[in-house]
Design a protein around this motif. Sequence first.
Motif, mmCIF file in Angstrom:
data_model
loop_
_atom_site.group_PDB
_atom_site.id
_atom_site.type_symbol
_atom_site.label_atom_id
_atom_site.label_comp_id
_atom_site.label_asym_id
_atom_site.label_seq_id
_atom_site.Cartn_x
_atom_site.Cartn_y
_atom_site.Cartn_z
ATOM 1 N N ARG A 30 47.212 48.089 43.229
ATOM 2 C CA ARG A 30 46.856 49.061 44.434
ATOM 3 C C ARG A 30 45.585 49.014 44.746
ATOM 4 O O ARG A 30 45.228 49.372 45.791
ATOM 5 N N SER A 56 47.296 50.994 48.132
ATOM 6 C CA SER A 56 47.764 52.279 47.969
ATOM 7 C C SER A 56 48.995 52.502 48.736
ATOM 8 O O SER A 56 48.954 52.482 49.795
ATOM 9 N N TYR B 43 38.502 60.053 39.750
ATOM 10 C CA TYR B 43 39.723 59.376 39.359
ATOM 11 C C TYR B 43 41.095 60.338 39.749
ATOM 12 O O TYR B 43 41.923 60.086 40.560
ATOM 13 N N LEU B 44 41.000 61.385 39.708
ATOM 14 C CA LEU B 44 42.176 62.355 39.952
ATOM 15 C C LEU B 44 42.394 62.254 41.333
ATOM 16 O O LEU B 44 43.483 62.184 42.035
ATOM 17 N N ARG B 46 41.141 60.382 43.914
ATOM 18 C CA ARG B 46 41.326 58.972 44.560
ATOM 19 C C ARG B 46 42.901 58.564 43.952
ATOM 20 O O ARG B 46 43.729 58.159 44.913
ATOM 21 N N GLN B 47 43.162 59.010 42.882
ATOM 22 C CA GLN B 47 44.570 58.053 42.424
ATOM 23 C C GLN B 47 45.785 59.130 42.638
ATOM 24 O O GLN B 47 46.666 59.017 43.398
ATOM 25 N N ASP B 48 45.632 60.585 42.174
ATOM 26 C CA ASP B 48 46.704 61.536 42.447
ATOM 27 C C ASP B 48 46.751 62.300 43.670
ATOM 28 O O ASP B 48 47.926 62.291 44.340
ATOM 29 N N GLY B 50 45.238 60.923 46.199
ATOM 30 C CA GLY B 50 45.588 59.795 46.868
ATOM 31 C C GLY B 50 46.786 59.390 47.185
ATOM 32 O O GLY B 50 47.299 58.624 48.082
ATOM 33 N N ALA B 51 47.883 59.939 46.381
ATOM 34 C CA ALA B 51 49.419 59.611 46.663
ATOM 35 C C ALA B 51 49.680 59.999 48.079
ATOM 36 O O ALA B 51 50.568 59.215 48.697
ATOM 37 N N LEU B 55 44.577 56.356 48.905
ATOM 38 C CA LEU B 55 43.536 55.905 47.741
ATOM 39 C C LEU B 55 42.131 55.846 48.382
ATOM 40 O O LEU B 55 41.047 56.102 47.772
ATOM 41 N N THR B 56 41.935 55.439 49.620
ATOM 42 C CA THR B 56 40.729 55.506 50.430
ATOM 43 C C THR B 56 40.654 56.368 51.163
ATOM 44 O O THR B 56 39.559 56.755 52.059
#
Lengths: 385, 116
Positions: A30, A56, B43-44, B46-48, B50-51, B55-56
């Motif tokens: 992703r 993503s 990280y949290l 962008r990743q979580d 980001g859900a 993510l961007t």
Amino acid sequence: MKRLVWCVLALLAGCSTVRGSGDLGVVIERASGSVQVVEHSGETRLGRVEGLGDLSHASVVFSRDGRYAFVFGRDGGLSKVDLLERKLVRRVLQAGNSIGGAISSDGRIVAAQNYQPGGVRLFDTDTLSPLADIPARDEQGTPSKVVGLADLPGNRFAFSLFDAGEIWLVDASQPQAPKVKKFQNIGRQPYDALGSYNGRYYIAGLYGEDGLALLDTWAPESGVRRILAGYGRGEQKLPVYKMPHLRGWALAGNRAFLPAIGRHEVLVADGTNWQEVGRVKVHGQPVFAMAEPSGRRVWVNFAFPHNDTVQVIDVPTLTVAATLKPGRGILHMEFTPKGDAVWLSSRDDNKVVVVDTATLTVRRELAAVSPSGIFFSWRGSRMGM
Amino acid sequence: MKRVLEVLRLLMETAVLVGASLMFVSEAFGEELSAIRQAELRYLVRQDCGACHGLTLQGGLGSPLTAAALAGKDDDGLVATILQGRPGSAMPPWQAYINGAEAQWIVDWLRAGGQP
């Protein structure tokens, strides 16, 4: 000796050995905009295809010959990947923000569902040239995000409007002039949906209220009805840190296994009358509830902060039979066609874990960069996938 | 040699004391989060986050979190949204995992472009 000569000739010609596509798949990486092409007979990685944009929340559908993967990216990109030659064949930027798609029953139309601008667009599967645009606007003309796009028999599709609370049934038998039938007031904030294996039922999960919306496409004139209404019993909802996903895999035999919203439960409904027959207490907010192809067990993964855990529900007894910790950030699960193994993506450990479903032990781990979705080519021959 | 070791030990103790007092200061005034915690938060988000937000950070089911999208929204409102969520929408409260100083750090970081 003769064989050796042939091998050398084949190598010199640069052609690989002939192979089928039935055991192929892709793993979405992703963060890097790439997919790995994998095969599940030998559980190996065959290669990587790059340049697919923002992946993503990417999802994938397959051509009916299992050769091509259509990858829908968050940036609105629709990419056609050749799994046999492991290359990007074609790519179009078809919207600003996309989350998924579906492929028509005749295999000729690929449909993309978009958040921005909200709607569904139809494309020719060979060329990715546009066929039709179906903007999702409610009666007042307010645009809506589209979720839960599913293919139905007869080149039809169904999808839901998150903001408007509607379900639209699309007849694309004339792909450049699709006909839309709208169902309004189906419930608040449908977040995703599924089409059943036989393409009869279309079910949308609701975020804004307790319950799901069901359309029987054999009798669309009866309209959309509510099922499992009020499952929260008026209790305070727990926070939902990731939206659950629904697809055809949630149906096991004559039962449907559906993630509750704001409750650490999987709801179980009878697949004929859609009444609740039970619920299973689980480790966290369920994201995916996926039945093994046999329907005997249902695997569940979870939202943050419980996404290091996977639970296995025994269908006849409706109990949790096993709790596994296969890696950190388990985002997705995919069964082999007959369910001897399940592949799990561990985003935070940069690996794909192959678990033997008979022994529940790890068969193999494959390296992958921030993997999310895993999609095998058998989906190309299934409705609702 | 023994004397050198003694000096070294003293220096280390002093360093630990200074470090501890610095930590106390940062907790008291919410000025500086540890580098490890900053990395965790990046990280949290962008990743979580980001859900839903992408993510961007370009948005998805949730609204975009780009610097441009946040311009004109005040800090207090954004911090409150992170900590308490937004009832009626899909935004959950994060206060069980993120404190006020950290939420403010996230807002500042997003305004600066939210690079990983």
